[in-house]
Design an enzyme around this catalytic site. Structure first.
Site, PDB file in Angstrom:
ATOM      1  N   PHE A  11       0.838  -1.207   0.000  1.00 44.24           N
ATOM      2  CA  PHE A  11       0.000   0.000   0.000  1.00 44.24           C
ATOM      3  C   PHE A  11       0.876   1.262   0.000  1.00 44.24           C
ATOM      4  CE2 PHE A  11      -2.126   2.806   3.362  1.00 44.24           C
ATOM      5  CZ  PHE A  11      -2.754   3.614   2.439  1.00 44.24           C
ATOM      6  N   ASP A  31       9.873  -6.734  -3.364  1.00 44.15           N
ATOM      7  CA  ASP A  31       8.721  -7.196  -2.584  1.00 44.15           C
ATOM      8  C   ASP A  31       8.619  -8.706  -2.720  1.00 44.15           C
ATOM      9  OD1 ASP A  31       5.921  -7.484  -1.534  1.00 44.15           O
ATOM     10  OD2 ASP A  31       5.928  -5.305  -1.740  1.00 44.15           O
ATOM     11  N   ASN A  32       8.207  -9.390  -1.657  1.00 38.24           N
ATOM     12  CA  ASN A  32       7.996 -10.842  -1.786  1.00 38.24           C
ATOM     13  C   ASN A  32       6.512 -11.176  -1.927  1.00 38.24           C
ATOM     14  OD1 ASN A  32       7.072 -10.391   0.760  1.00 38.24           O
ATOM     15  ND2 ASN A  32       8.176 -12.079   1.726  1.00 38.24           N
ATOM     16  N   ASN A 101      19.772  -6.642   6.800  1.00 37.31           N
ATOM     17  CA  ASN A 101      20.235  -6.804   5.413  1.00 37.31           C
ATOM     18  C   ASN A 101      20.223  -5.475   4.652  1.00 37.31           C
ATOM     19  OD1 ASN A 101      20.754  -9.548   5.602  1.00 37.31           O
ATOM     20  ND2 ASN A 101      18.648 -10.118   5.064  1.00 37.31           N
ATOM     21  N   GLY A 104      23.029  -3.344   5.747  1.00 39.21           N
ATOM     22  CA  GLY A 104      24.264  -3.845   5.140  1.00 39.21           C
ATOM     23  C   GLY A 104      24.386  -3.372   3.707  1.00 39.21           C
ATOM     24  N   TYR A 147       5.229  -7.327  16.051  1.00 36.97           N
ATOM     25  CA  TYR A 147       5.399  -6.138  15.198  1.00 36.97           C
ATOM     26  C   TYR A 147       6.104  -5.035  15.976  1.00 36.97           C
ATOM     27  CZ  TYR A 147       3.933  -2.365  11.991  1.00 36.97           C
ATOM     28  OH  TYR A 147       3.894  -1.305  11.112  1.00 36.97           O
ATOM     29  N   THR A 177      -2.439   5.259   8.502  1.00 34.75           N
ATOM     30  CA  THR A 177      -2.538   5.894   7.180  1.00 34.75           C
ATOM     31  C   THR A 177      -3.554   5.123   6.349  1.00 34.75           C
ATOM     32  OG1 THR A 177      -0.232   6.585   7.365  1.00 34.75           O
ATOM     33  CG2 THR A 177      -1.175   6.612   5.167  1.00 34.75           C
TER      34      THR A 177
END
Ligand code: UDP
Length: 311
Positions: A11, A31-32, A101, A104, A147, A177
């Protein structure tokens, strides 16, 4: 400028891709597709003139690039309480390993990284409105802890990379949002109430509806994130709309915006549901010269129009 957006098919991420392209960035969207969708970026993929690359990848695993990268908007994570209850391990992994990640990658490329953090770092706040200096009231082992703690860890490791490696970092704390491209069934209050109202089904208020939230329209939110990235401020900044209303009042606003004849029904309040939430945006006003422009009535009208089109 080449800019990576993690969660770029989600989104907020897809709106960020749109904004970046309109401001002349080359965009690499990662994105996965766990909560992101092709529909959010289909209009970009079909535009041959857009300088846009999509990579299907789970950033909990390392990601390498040959090309130079200037900016990373690190926005990937499930963000609906329903999603992160169903995906607790992925939520923890993307916040912890995914952030590691991406830091890095930023270090390797000497890129600037903006971490999309959240008002959830304040937990069920004992201070209202919440300034950035408030440390929060989070239950680490409750259902929302996956989360909240992932994002708190993400903030901690981002600051560690900033302090130890001198990495150029930004941290935004995003408050609720809403707008087009929210998933109809993602379980959050805005899609739930609007889709229930459009179907003239009962509107499910959790608890007695006295808990409050402050809803920011997506274009305002994304502008705030962009300004923070382009600023030189590395401490956390709240970006949200300070207009605070109760969930019961919000249900009534949705009924009015849709012209629905839905009734309001009451359901159990989820565990650890924050009772209050309102951003103190003094800092965003001062360092970003930013404040929201789209009011709830206008934003709801645009969002309802979107939900009608996909319903
Ligand atoms: N909520 C509600 N009915 C719904 C979905 C959510 O009353 O069908 C309430 C929820 O309990 C919370 C508020 O709306 O108090 C906002 O919930 P949401 O899931 O959008 O996100 P949160 O702000 O809690 O992260």
């Amino acid at each position: 400028m080449r800019t990576v957006v993690t969660g770029g098919a989600g989104f907020l991420g897809s709106h960020m891709c749109d904004l970046l392209l309109s401001r002349g960035h080359d965009v690499i969207c990662v994105d996965n597709m766990v909560t992101g969708t092709n529909n959010n970026i289909a209009h970009i993929l079909s535009d041959d003139s857009a300088s846009f690359t999509f990579i299907d990848h789970d950033i909990s695993k390392p990601l390498f690039f040959d090309e130079d990268i200037d900016h990373i908007f690190h926005m990937a994570s499930p963000a609906s309480p329903v999603d992160y209850l169903e995906l607790p391990i992925q939520t923890l992994k993307v916040g912890a390993l995914g952030t590691h990640n991406m830091l890095g990658l930023a270090k390797e490329k000497e890129a600037r990284l903006l971490l999309a953090s959240t008002s959830e770092v304040y937990g069920d706040p004992l201070v209202n409105p919440q300034p950035e200096s408030y440390w929060g009231n989070v239950n680490p082992i409750g259902p929302r802890g996956v989360y909240d703690e992932a994002k708190r860890y993400a903030e901690a490791i981002t600051m560690a990379y900033h302090r130890y490696h001198g990495l150029d970092t930004r941290i935004v704390r995003i408050f609720n949002t809403y707008g087009p491209r929210m998933r109809v069934h993602d379980g959050r209050v805005v899609p739930n109430f609007i889709s229930q109202a459009l179907d003239n089904k009962p509107i499910t208020v959790y608890g007695d509806g006295s808990q409050t939230r402050s809803f920011c329209y997506v274009s305002d939110e994304i502008e705030g994130l962009y300004r923070l990235m382009m600023s030189n401020h590395h401490m956390p900044v709240n970006v949200g709309n300070p207009y605070e209303i109760s969930i019961l009042e919000f249900a009534e606003a949705v009924i009015e915006a849709t012209g629905s004849n839905s009734e309001i029904v009451y359901r159990d309040l989820p565990e650890d549901d924050p009772k209050l939430r309102q951003p103190d945006i003094s800092k965003a006003r001062e360092v970003l010269d930013w404040e929201p422009k789209v009011g709830l009535r206008d934003g709801l009208a645009r969002t309802v129009e979107y939900f009608r089109s996909v319903n």
